[in-house]
Design an enzyme around this catalytic site. Sequence first.
Site, PDB file in Angstrom:
ATOM      1  N   HIS A   7      -1.907  -0.399   7.494  1.00  0.00           N
ATOM      2  CA  HIS A   7      -2.420  -0.960   6.242  1.00  0.00           C
ATOM      3  C   HIS A   7      -2.902  -2.390   6.472  1.00  0.00           C
ATOM      4  O   HIS A   7      -2.091  -3.310   6.539  1.00  0.00           O
ATOM      5  CB  HIS A   7      -1.312  -1.018   5.168  1.00  0.00           C
ATOM      6  CG  HIS A   7      -0.647   0.302   4.905  1.00  0.00           C
ATOM      7  ND1 HIS A   7       0.605   0.399   4.333  1.00  0.00           N
ATOM      8  CD2 HIS A   7      -1.061   1.580   5.117  1.00  0.00           C
ATOM      9  CE1 HIS A   7       0.921   1.668   4.209  1.00  0.00           C
ATOM     10  NE2 HIS A   7      -0.070   2.414   4.679  1.00  0.00           N
TER      11      HIS A   7
HETATM   12  C1  LIG Z   1      -2.788   6.966  10.092  1.00  0.00           C
HETATM   13  C2  LIG Z   1      -2.935   6.292   8.751  1.00  0.00           C
HETATM   14  C3  LIG Z   1      -2.207   6.784   7.676  1.00  0.00           C
HETATM   15  C4  LIG Z   1      -2.332   6.156   6.436  1.00  0.00           C
HETATM   16  N1  LIG Z   1      -1.665   6.695   5.359  1.00  0.00           N
HETATM   17  C5  LIG Z   1      -1.840   6.174   4.139  1.00  0.00           C
HETATM   18  C6  LIG Z   1      -1.235   6.782   2.999  1.00  0.00           C
HETATM   19  O1  LIG Z   1      -0.583   7.809   3.103  1.00  0.00           O
HETATM   20  N2  LIG Z   1      -1.419   6.195   1.786  1.00  0.00           N
HETATM   21  C7  LIG Z   1      -2.143   5.048   1.645  1.00  0.00           C
HETATM   22  O2  LIG Z   1      -2.212   4.529   0.528  1.00  0.00           O
HETATM   23  N3  LIG Z   1      -2.733   4.464   2.708  1.00  0.00           N
HETATM   24  C8  LIG Z   1      -2.632   5.017   3.937  1.00  0.00           C
HETATM   25  N4  LIG Z   1      -3.276   4.467   5.000  1.00  0.00           N
HETATM   26  C9  LIG Z   1      -4.115   3.287   4.778  1.00  0.00           C
HETATM   27  C10 LIG Z   1      -5.407   3.620   4.064  1.00  0.00           C
HETATM   28  O3  LIG Z   1      -6.024   4.762   4.598  1.00  0.00           O
HETATM   29  C11 LIG Z   1      -6.325   2.405   4.175  1.00  0.00           C
HETATM   30  O4  LIG Z   1      -5.641   1.297   3.659  1.00  0.00           O
HETATM   31  C12 LIG Z   1      -7.620   2.581   3.434  1.00  0.00           C
HETATM   32  O5  LIG Z   1      -8.358   3.674   3.886  1.00  0.00           O
HETATM   33  C13 LIG Z   1      -8.458   1.305   3.574  1.00  0.00           C
HETATM   34  O6  LIG Z   1      -9.581   1.415   2.750  1.00  0.00           O
HETATM   35  P1  LIG Z   1     -10.826   0.455   2.961  1.00  0.00           P
HETATM   36  O7  LIG Z   1     -11.868   0.864   1.996  1.00  0.00           O
HETATM   37  O8  LIG Z   1     -10.347  -0.936   2.965  1.00  0.00           O
HETATM   38  O9  LIG Z   1     -11.326   0.754   4.450  1.00  0.00           O
HETATM   39  P2  LIG Z   1     -11.470   2.111   5.247  1.00  0.00           P
HETATM   40  O10 LIG Z   1     -10.986   3.278   4.480  1.00  0.00           O
HETATM   41  O11 LIG Z   1     -10.841   1.871   6.560  1.00  0.00           O
HETATM   42  O12 LIG Z   1     -13.031   2.280   5.410  1.00  0.00           O
HETATM   43  C14 LIG Z   1     -13.831   1.371   6.100  1.00  0.00           C
HETATM   44  C15 LIG Z   1     -14.973   2.126   6.758  1.00  0.00           C
HETATM   45  O13 LIG Z   1     -15.966   1.189   7.138  1.00  0.00           O
HETATM   46  C16 LIG Z   1     -16.550   1.599   8.355  1.00  0.00           C
HETATM   47  N5  LIG Z   1     -17.167   0.423   8.973  1.00  0.00           N
HETATM   48  C17 LIG Z   1     -16.563  -0.657   9.509  1.00  0.00           C
HETATM   49  N6  LIG Z   1     -17.484  -1.558   9.908  1.00  0.00           N
HETATM   50  C18 LIG Z   1     -18.690  -1.034   9.638  1.00  0.00           C
HETATM   51  C19 LIG Z   1     -20.022  -1.488   9.807  1.00  0.00           C
HETATM   52  N7  LIG Z   1     -20.289  -2.697  10.337  1.00  0.00           N
HETATM   53  N8  LIG Z   1     -21.034  -0.676   9.431  1.00  0.00           N
HETATM   54  C20 LIG Z   1     -20.798   0.543   8.876  1.00  0.00           C
HETATM   55  N9  LIG Z   1     -19.533   1.011   8.677  1.00  0.00           N
HETATM   56  C21 LIG Z   1     -18.507   0.227   9.041  1.00  0.00           C
HETATM   57  C22 LIG Z   1     -15.372   2.166   9.127  1.00  0.00           C
HETATM   58  O14 LIG Z   1     -15.828   3.038  10.129  1.00  0.00           O
HETATM   59  C23 LIG Z   1     -14.580   2.859   8.025  1.00  0.00           C
HETATM   60  O15 LIG Z   1     -14.927   4.224   7.925  1.00  0.00           O
HETATM   61  C24 LIG Z   1      -3.172   5.045   6.266  1.00  0.00           C
HETATM   62  C25 LIG Z   1      -3.900   4.562   7.352  1.00  0.00           C
HETATM   63  C26 LIG Z   1      -3.784   5.181   8.583  1.00  0.00           C
HETATM   64  C27 LIG Z   1      -4.572   4.653   9.741  1.00  0.00           C
END
Ligand SMILES: Cc1cc2nc3c(=O)[nH]c(=O)nc-3n(C[C@H](O)[C@H](O)[C@H](O)COP(=O)(O)OP(=O)(O)OC[C@H]3O[C@@H](n4cnc5c(N)ncnc54)[C@H](O)[C@@H]3O)c2cc1C
Length: 676
Positions: free
Chosen positions: A614
């Site tokens: 996270h």
């Molecule tokens: C193994 C695992 C289990 C988890 N389990 C849970 C759970 O059960 N419950 C929960 O609440 N949270 C969980 N989490 C955490 C949760 O998934 C993340 O906190 C959440 O997905 C983050 O959301 P976000 O929108 O910040 O970024 P993300 O969902 O990480 O999305 C960001 C995206 O941006 C893309 N990206 C990055 N840079 C660029 C760029 N320059 N150009 C284009 N694309 C780009 C990446 O490839 C990625 O796909 C877990 C995480 C992991 C790794």
Amino acid sequence: MFAWPQRGTLEATPMTTPILSQRQRAALAAICGTLVPSVARQDDPHGFFAASHEGTDLVPRVERLIGLLEDPLDRLRLQLLLSALGTRVGNLLTSGRFQSLQAMDLAAREAVLRGWAESGIQLRRAGFQALKRLVHVGYYAWPTDGRSHPAWRHVGYPGPLPPPETGFTPLPTLPVARDTTLDCDVVVVGSGAGGGVVAGLLAEAGKSVVVLEKGENPTAERFTQVEGDMLNTFYLDAGLMMTQSGSLPILAGSALGGGTVINYTTSFPLPEPTRVEWARRSGLGLFTSAAFEESFRRVSERVGVTTEYSDPAPRDQLLEKGCRALGWHVDVIPRNVRKCKQGLECGYCGYGCRHGAKGSTAATYLADAARAGARLVVRCEADRVLTQAGRATGVVGRVRRADGTTVSLTVRARAVVVACGSIYTPALLARSGLSNRNIGRGLRLHPATAIAGIFPERVEPWTGSIQTRYSDQFADQHEGYGVKFETAPMHFALPASAFGWEGAARYKEDLAKLGNLSIVGVLLRDRDAGRVATSRAGRPRVHYELSSFDIEHLRQGLRGAARLLAAAGATEVFSVQQPPARGTPGGTGWLERFGDAMDARGYGRCRNAFITFHQMASCAMGADPATSVVGETGESHDVKGLYVADASTFPASSGVNPMITIMAIADHVAGAMLQS
Ligand SMILES: Cc1cc2nc3c(=O)[nH]c(=O)nc-3n(C[C@H](O)[C@H](O)[C@H](O)COP(=O)(O)OP(=O)(O)OC[C@H]3O[C@@H](n4cnc5c(N)ncnc54)[C@H](O)[C@@H]3O)c2cc1C
């Protein structure tokens, strides 16, 4: 020119230029032989103890993994370390022996590596941890014979399961084969918990939307369940990113749907006291408003949050049993799944759901977006946000083609939403020339660690619903800060990466018990922050160490986790420290002795294995531009029409698994964009 291995085809792509010199490779082979040697044991029906790296492609695989490290500095560090170990003079200077590692016998090599593992010098501990992780994950997370592995057979781990008869329909994506320019109302960069929601809501409201995602489009066939390949294909930077000191591996998803494709589906709302704290820290009424509550309700409904599919796996039954025996808090975890079968395969959900039961943004909001005409571009990394006269006007990026070459993509837009997650969002803003000094600051990581327990009965920690029980018994140790207890599925990559090492034979003995092992995961709500710096080349570099305030909560939590496992019937417990602290429940004073042993090893800077699932709060939302990056609508304080909508906007750590809070913030940002 080195042809980069493509994600998910680690073995298939030839390396045209080696990553390591001959001497470095010889040192790496000596390390592989030390960490994965043949060990004599009488009772060894599957040949696990007898098996070694000999006859496998471990050395070239680890070399490829080193080649996949995105930051050249990380590669260079490992190359230098291998150079030092591979020469007599280098080894004399670093290990005190005038002999190259490859010229030593096994006992002497073990002594050198143990010296590094437990060294008083941080750099040596970090070097050991990095190599150990690459070698052990490289060995245990791929089959040795194409299908299985002696270690897997030894513990009864089935490895990848046969594919289901019916999969799911992948999202349609826009192919980009040559340099291209697109026009739209809004371009969304990153398609995870935040970006996916914004894209879906804006597209459904009639805006023309383009989504740029640097990861792959998940299809049912791509979810092969080979752990190494899944990390390589669907995790950010192939699952290899670490903090700069090497003390914390960083796990995040990278795919169309971001982290929601591979996450554990735990779906908590943000607790009321945390909303109040966030409102105070940020100076924003949003977090305590009825409108925010409404955002939670809406997103929870869309992604299917329910407790209907929370049957406890054996791991969770033990967590519940221990808590109940002690009279501690325990409750059911709500999950974002529909028609989830909750069987053996659900334990593989951290490598994607092949049945399409997971309510990822790919299955929900991005599907809505696609239906409403949004264009989704995968394998596209945004380089820069384009601005004109203080206003965002689009994004320029590169699309990776199948042959590894790239073409450029320019998207002209009236507004830009950055949602690359908390590590890459600050880097993109910095690359785009934003100078707000808060960019990258405030990073929280919810460092997670565990105590392992061995039980008389089979646990098979790789199976069953992925996470269904939690305990907040130690969650509020001081002003809302403390730890949460949750379990997690254990295949081989996590133990291979996290278990401490005090010699190859003992390490194999620990792994051999995996079928009877459960963990209590200790998830720290961290008060104190690290930061994401951006290198000259525009790459994120994560600086983060635990503060003494946060370590104290962790200490109490780890003791509590050991007590819980004992109450659930564990006959042995061990920490994931270097070397592990070990305890045998029963008798007076065992827990104090175990706690003292943990304290003696210590918790910071490569002494205890952590991992972050996270990442949060690196571009905080707040009323005051002097202390935050974006305002209440998610719009940048510095550039008009540039919004951030991901976990980086958190004003502090959430204390609960963050996905639903990220989605609620994204729902709010999309609403604010539509209003303006
Ligand atoms: C193994 C695992 C289990 C988890 N389990 C849970 C759970 O059960 N419950 C929960 O609440 N949270 C969980 N989490 C955490 C949760 O998934 C993340 O906190 C959440 O997905 C983050 O959301 P976000 O929108 O910040 O970024 P993300 O969902 O990480 O999305 C960001 C995206 O941006 C893309 N990206 C990055 N840079 C660029 C760029 N320059 N150009 C284009 N694309 C780009 C990446 O490839 C990625 O796909 C877990 C995480 C992991 C790794």
